[in-house]
Structure formats: structure tokens, C-alpha cells
Design a protein around this motif. Structure first.
Motif, short mmCIF file in Angstrom:
data_model
loop_
_atom_site.label_atom_id
_atom_site.label_comp_id
_atom_site.label_asym_id
_atom_site.label_seq_id
_atom_site.Cartn_x
_atom_site.Cartn_y
_atom_site.Cartn_z
N TYR A 17 -29.11 11.11 36.75
CA TYR A 17 -27.47 11.60 35.72
C TYR A 17 -28.38 12.38 34.36
CZ TYR A 17 -24.56 8.77 39.33
OH TYR A 17 -24.44 8.43 39.74
N ASP A 18 -27.18 13.08 33.85
CA ASP A 18 -27.82 14.07 32.71
C ASP A 18 -27.10 13.80 31.43
OD1 ASP A 18 -29.92 15.26 34.31
OD2 ASP A 18 -28.70 16.99 34.31
N GLY A 19 -25.72 12.78 31.80
CA GLY A 19 -24.98 12.76 30.90
C GLY A 19 -24.22 11.37 30.68
N PHE A 20 -24.22 10.41 30.00
CA PHE A 20 -23.95 9.23 30.51
C PHE A 20 -22.29 8.96 29.22
CE2 PHE A 20 -27.25 8.02 31.86
CZ PHE A 20 -28.17 7.89 33.13
N ILE A 21 -21.27 8.43 29.55
CA ILE A 21 -19.87 8.04 28.42
C ILE A 21 -19.64 6.95 28.60
CG2 ILE A 21 -17.31 8.31 28.60
CD1 ILE A 21 -17.69 10.82 30.51
N LEU A 22 -20.05 5.98 27.62
CA LEU A 22 -20.30 4.52 27.51
C LEU A 22 -19.54 3.64 26.76
CD1 LEU A 22 -23.96 4.99 26.84
CD2 LEU A 22 -23.13 4.19 28.76
N ASP A 23 -19.07 3.06 27.39
CA ASP A 23 -17.02 2.28 26.21
C ASP A 23 -18.76 1.00 25.30
OD1 ASP A 23 -14.96 1.21 26.22
OD2 ASP A 23 -15.32 -0.39 27.38
N LEU A 24 -17.23 0.57 24.51
CA LEU A 24 -18.11 0.40 23.25
C LEU A 24 -17.86 -1.13 23.78
CD1 LEU A 24 -17.91 3.07 22.47
CD2 LEU A 24 -17.55 1.93 19.65
N GLY A 49 -34.08 11.23 27.42
CA GLY A 49 -33.53 13.11 27.65
C GLY A 49 -32.24 12.91 28.02
N LYS A 50 -31.25 11.83 28.30
CA LYS A 50 -30.29 11.88 27.98
C LYS A 50 -29.55 11.81 27.11
CE LYS A 50 -31.82 10.90 32.48
NZ LYS A 50 -32.04 12.22 33.40
N THR A 51 -27.87 12.65 27.67
CA THR A 51 -27.30 13.06 26.58
C THR A 51 -26.09 11.83 26.51
OG1 THR A 51 -27.21 15.05 26.40
CG2 THR A 51 -25.59 14.56 25.97
N LEU A 52 -25.99 10.92 25.21
CA LEU A 52 -24.57 10.00 25.14
C LEU A 52 -23.72 10.08 24.74
CD1 LEU A 52 -27.60 6.74 24.68
CD2 LEU A 52 -26.91 8.34 26.83
N TYR A 79 -27.38 7.63 19.78
CA TYR A 79 -26.23 7.92 20.42
C TYR A 79 -26.14 9.39 20.02
CZ TYR A 79 -22.72 6.32 17.18
OH TYR A 79 -22.49 6.67 15.51
N HIS A 80 -25.40 10.61 21.03
CA HIS A 80 -25.52 11.95 20.15
C HIS A 80 -23.81 11.97 19.84
CE1 HIS A 80 -28.70 11.62 23.92
NE2 HIS A 80 -28.99 12.80 22.80
N HIS A 81 -22.86 11.20 20.43
CA HIS A 81 -21.18 11.80 20.41
C HIS A 81 -20.33 10.79 20.24
CE1 HIS A 81 -22.62 15.97 21.04
NE2 HIS A 81 -23.00 15.69 22.04
#
Length: 292
Positions: A17-24, A49-52, A79-81
């Protein structure tokens, strides 16, 4: 019937994977502090190098969530976003793009704590003191941890009597606060719907909030995005509908249903698959916690 693949940590699948959508809540923190291993895992994911993108059903805007994370030692460098159901609610109340929202009127009644008023602040709405004076109700959840639906039944009855449509700013039914399971706005919304009330919800598992995350991540190939969450009803269901892979954290809100899984331990695969089948939502992986 194949078992759901259980992984010991994110390192096992990081290259896929390149990107991750993470719950809080239930994944990064318990409402009071980060879970063990989370800061290290976030740092290692970024170093790889992953986008979070953090995606929360918190009924408040992203600024407040960022400040809360800062206070827990989870600063922006990790994290990024960020996207929240509260931000989605604010945007819906601001833009009123669809006929349902456009017809709401300008007077709202708020069910929820003062800290959540940023979901409508500055948009020119009048806050009514009682449901009978309002055009619609904004539901952001309970005021004090430990309250039940019964505590809010009089307000729900008054809203229904006034014929108020409800915006729910947090579709979650429950959340972990330390060791305690606490009801959320989604539980009040479910009760209102059962009573015959008209409800619209913003956040997971609904598609628009995932589209916003995809925009933030900037990754065109959905097969290179992994979501991580602890709820079959919101995190897994939302990822399934959005067409992305998802890892279920087994030591979150389903911990007791999965046999009281210890933090960091695998769960019974038959029980895990049965729970997923019963929910109708299928995780790609199961992981004890967000850990490297």
C-alpha cells in the motif's frame, strides 16, 4: 469458508500500500492517550514513504481534533491529513447542495456538548432553546460519558413532536473511552429513526467522506490504499463500499465479541469469520492493534 488473514502488525503488508486511512478512537487512542505502539507505528509508516490520512467520526471539525491529538503527543509530524464526520457535517450545513439539506431552514436545536458547536458555528444559523422553536436538530452525541439513551428520550420525544429532521454528526454507535464503552450520536440517531424520525448522517460508512479522503491522499489506484479501523459497522462497511482493503483492529469495540482478545493477541478465526459474516462486512485482514 476461508479464514480472514490475521497479521501481527502493519509491517507485514506495508509494501502492498501507498496510502492509509486510519481511524482514531479505538485505533490510535482511547480518548485519553495513544495505545501502546501507535506513535512508533505511525513514525515507521511515514519513514516508509506512506501517506497517512486520519478519518474520524468525531463530531467536531478537524482543527479541534488536531489540537486534541497534539495534546496526546500525536503531532502533525506523524500524519499528513485529517477528515472528520464533524467537518463533513459543517460542509453539508454550509453548502446545502442537496434538496434535503436545502430544505432544513435556519433554526437548529443542538443535542450534544458545547465543545461540538463548531460543526455549525459561523454559518448564520440561529440556535433554538427548545425543539418547538427549531426547524431541525443537530445531534453530536451525549454530554457526559456514562449517559444512556433514556437520558435523552425526553429531547428525542420533543424533537419528534416538532417534526424535526435530524442531522447526525457521528454515525458511531459506541466508542471506547479508556476501558469504558460509551454511546455516541449514532445510537441516539438510531433511536430517533426507530421512533419514525427523519435522519441524515455524515461520516463513516457513507461514501462522501471516503471521497474526501481519496482527494487528500491523491492516490488514484484504490488497490494501493488500506483502511484501518475497529468497527465492522462503520470502518469495515465504509471501506468495503469504497472499494478499498481494510484491516480490523480486534482489540477495539468488538473485543468482547471476539472473546476478550488481549491487546496484541490473535483471535479465534472461526469466531472472527462468524462475526464478520453476521455483520455483512468483511475485513481484508485482522490485526490486534495499530502496531508495526
Amino acid at each position: 469458508m476461508a479464514d480472514i488473514r490475521q497479521i501481527s502488525g502493519i509491517a507485514e503488508v506495508i509494501d502492498r500500500y501507498d496510502g492509509f486511512i486510519l481511524d482514531l478512537w479505538g485505533v490510535l487512542h482511547d480518548g485519553e492517550q495513544p495505545y501502546p505502539g501507535v506513535p512508533d507505528c505511525l513514525d515507521r509508516m511515514r519513514a516508509a514513504g506512506k501517506t497517512l490520512c486520519l478519518l474520524s467520526n468525531a463530531p467536531r471539525r478537524t482543527t479541534g481534533v488536531i489540537e486534541r491529538l497534539d495534546g496526546m503527543g500525536l503531532g502533525r509530524e506523524r500524519y499528513h491529513h485529517v477528515m472528520t464526520s464533524g467537518e463533513a457535517t459543517y460542509e453539508a450545513l454550509r453548502d446545502r447542495k442537496d434538496p434535503w439539506h436545502a430544505a432544513l431552514g435556519r433554526r437548529l436545536y443542538h443535542i450534544g456538548p458545547e465543545r461540538d458547536t463548531d460543526v455549525y458555528a459561523g454559518l448564520g444559523y440561529q440556535v433554538a432553546a427548545t425543539p418547538s422553536e427549531a426547524d431541525f436538530v443537530v445531534n453530536t452525541g451525549i454530554v457526559t460519558f456514562g449517559e444512556t439513551v433514556a437520558d435523552y428520550q425526553p429531547q428525542l420525544d420533543a424533537c419528534l413532536a416538532a417534526g424535526l429532521p435530524m442531522i447526525c454528526a457521528n454515525p458511531d454507535l459506541v466508542v471506547m473511552v479508556g476501558p469504558m464503552l460509551v454511546i455516541c450520536a449514532g445510537t441516539l440517531a438510531a433511536r430517533y429513526e426507530a421512533m419514525g424520525g427523519d435522519v441524515r448522517q455524515h461520516g463513516k460508512p457513507h461514501a462522501p467522506v471516503y471521497e474526501r479522503c481519496f482527494e487528500l491522499l491523491g492516490i488514484a489506484d484504490k488497490s494501493r490504499i488500506l483502511a484501518v479501523g475497529d468497527s465492522l459497522r462503520t470502518d469495515v462497511a465504509g471501506a468495503n463500499a469504497a472499494g478499498i482493503d481494510v484491516a480490523l483492529v480486534t482489540a477495539g469495540i468488538h473485543q468482547e465479541e471476539l472473546g476478550g482478545a488481549a491487546w496484541g493477541a490473535a483471535v479465534d478465526p472461526v469466531n472472527l469469520r462468524a462475526l464478520a459474516d453476521a455483520s455483512g462486512h468483511m475485513p481484508t485482514y485482522a490485526v490486534p492493534s495499530l502496531r508495526w
